[in-house]
Design an enzyme around this catalytic site. Sequence first.
Site, mmCIF file in Angstrom:
data_model
loop_
_atom_site.group_PDB
_atom_site.id
_atom_site.type_symbol
_atom_site.label_atom_id
_atom_site.label_comp_id
_atom_site.label_asym_id
_atom_site.label_seq_id
_atom_site.Cartn_x
_atom_site.Cartn_y
_atom_site.Cartn_z
ATOM 1 N N LYS B 78 0.855 -1.197 0.000
ATOM 2 C CA LYS B 78 0.000 0.000 0.000
ATOM 3 C C LYS B 78 0.891 1.247 0.000
ATOM 4 C CE LYS B 78 -3.884 1.994 2.665
ATOM 5 N NZ LYS B 78 -4.720 1.871 3.878
ATOM 6 N N SER B 153 -9.765 1.786 2.924
ATOM 7 C CA SER B 153 -8.892 2.586 2.097
ATOM 8 C C SER B 153 -7.841 1.772 1.348
ATOM 9 C CB SER B 153 -8.177 3.624 2.955
ATOM 10 O OG SER B 153 -7.271 3.005 3.846
ATOM 11 N N SER B 177 -10.132 -0.467 7.053
ATOM 12 C CA SER B 177 -9.471 -0.277 5.757
ATOM 13 C C SER B 177 -8.794 -1.515 5.168
ATOM 14 C CB SER B 177 -8.442 0.854 5.847
ATOM 15 O OG SER B 177 -9.078 2.096 5.822
#
Lengths: 100, 495
Positions: B78, B153, B177
């Site tokens: 990420k 997210s 997330s």
Amino acid sequence: MLSEDQVKHIARLSRLGLTDAEIKKFSSQLTGILEYMDILNEVDTKDVEPTSQVTGLENVLREDEARDWVKGEELLASSPLEKQNNQIKVKPVLAEPEDK
Amino acid sequence: MDILSMTIKDAAIGLKSKKFSSVDLTKAYFDRIKKINPTLNAYVYEAKDEAFIDAENADKRIAKGSAAVLTGIPCAIKDIFCTKGIRTTCCSKILENFVPPYDATVISKLKNVGAVFLGKTNMDEFACGGSNEHSCFGPVKNPWDISRVSGGSSGGSAAAVSADLALFALGTDTGGSIREPASFCGCTGLKVTYGRVSRSGVMAFASSWDTIGTFAKTVEDAAIVLNAIAGHDERDSTTPNKPVPDYPKNINKEVKGLKIGVPKEYFGEGIDSKVREIVMAAIKEFEKAGAKIIEVSLPMTKYAIAAYYIATPAELSANLARFDGIRFGRKPHKEGKDLYDYYLAARGEGFGDEIKRRIMMGTYVLSAGYYDAYYLKAQKIRTLIIKEFEKAFEKVDIMISPVAPFPAFKIGEKIDDLLSMYLADALTIPINAAGVPALALPAGFAKGDGGVASSGAELPVGMQIIGPQFSEELLFQAGHAYQRLTNWHTMRPSV
């Protein structure tokens, strides 16, 4: 309720440059969210301690000794601004925010 | 067997037995990324040069016989983890050109075991969002139906694992997330106990809520990854010095006799009926395997969202004060005449709408006169949520619930309706409030709901297994037992 003037004030504290359209939009959106927060008033929190550390750690310390980490020039390289004598050259601090 | 659909476990065996090399594996992944990523937008940066060097080194290490299980395994990161020499943006314009001078602790740990980093994945800006629509690189498309969101997210990481663009991926979970996108994209996602994995070098959103975890194709793979990244780190003082178990070691333990709680508030109003049905069916599987099912109640559940949207923006507003266009990132187009103007321009141009809203919300609830009414109140609510979980875990070993109230929604559907977007996290946020771990895994499929024109695609539905603090080993055992009994986790989208 968060008025447009309040939004302007908070934006100033937050150092966020907003357009007039943004101020209008955020005023109504933030008002909606704040109204939703009122749900918390249903809960009696008298005599309840606040939590900020969820696994119960406290006073975590270590020896205060210098260690090798990232070099100064590598950190300076992250800045988009001009450097002079190993310092970042920034705009002058002239006016107080309140004067704006 | 198709080289791309393997698990970490399969791939590690293949590498060791020289069926293929890490370079072969890495090349196969980049070929697929080239083909599929333009559709999904899961990766925002491909680190090809570095990845092939890592793969070659991994192959040498394997040849020498000193390989760890993750040596040569291609993964995705990420874009919130600092990676030395590799652009790290948090999917924010304000950091569009930031190249970190050091690695996050978890990145160093994965480098030490020889994992191969394919690239950086898309996310909601600074991890704020549940749909991955708040990214300066545009939304991630759901691999099961590209008109729908990936969840957020950590949407890019979820989509990458689900669509076979990586063998595993790192993510972060502050209010859901990891679990929500894992549920929407149909993969396994682990949210650890707060502090189990070091946050050092991971850009902070809400420091007392943020956790680092992983996406994988199976529960067993998630356990393998946690083995490599968990533990105390002196650069993160919130990581307790607790022993790290060998997570995969006892993963075959049976669930017979396990007491499983069903929190009734997680199956009530607002939960899609098909989602409810699917998760209840999964609980039945555990019952058939000899677990005891017990109804429990968590009445504070409905207050968690409000507490979260006070406490986390407060922490965000403080954490994001460092992004001022001076030490990192980009210069604004209009620099202004003094420093104050410069700040306004750098931050006004650099942050997206959701971040601006949350910074202002956080600044407001921390400001004089409102601190007690909002921030302190939220922290007290948090205490009550923690106590409620502790009480529940006196009666049961683990709890099972849906991850999200509904399957993936359409891109754009909720973008202007903030509260409805925030409700997507109603069942994941309380877990972060309590700091306990939860494992999300696929439990079935449902059609898109809610009167929105559906393309007819079947969408994955996830459940979460929730345990007391530091019970990750137990969660893996329960999740693995379920994946031995069912095959939902083997389903792949046809993207």
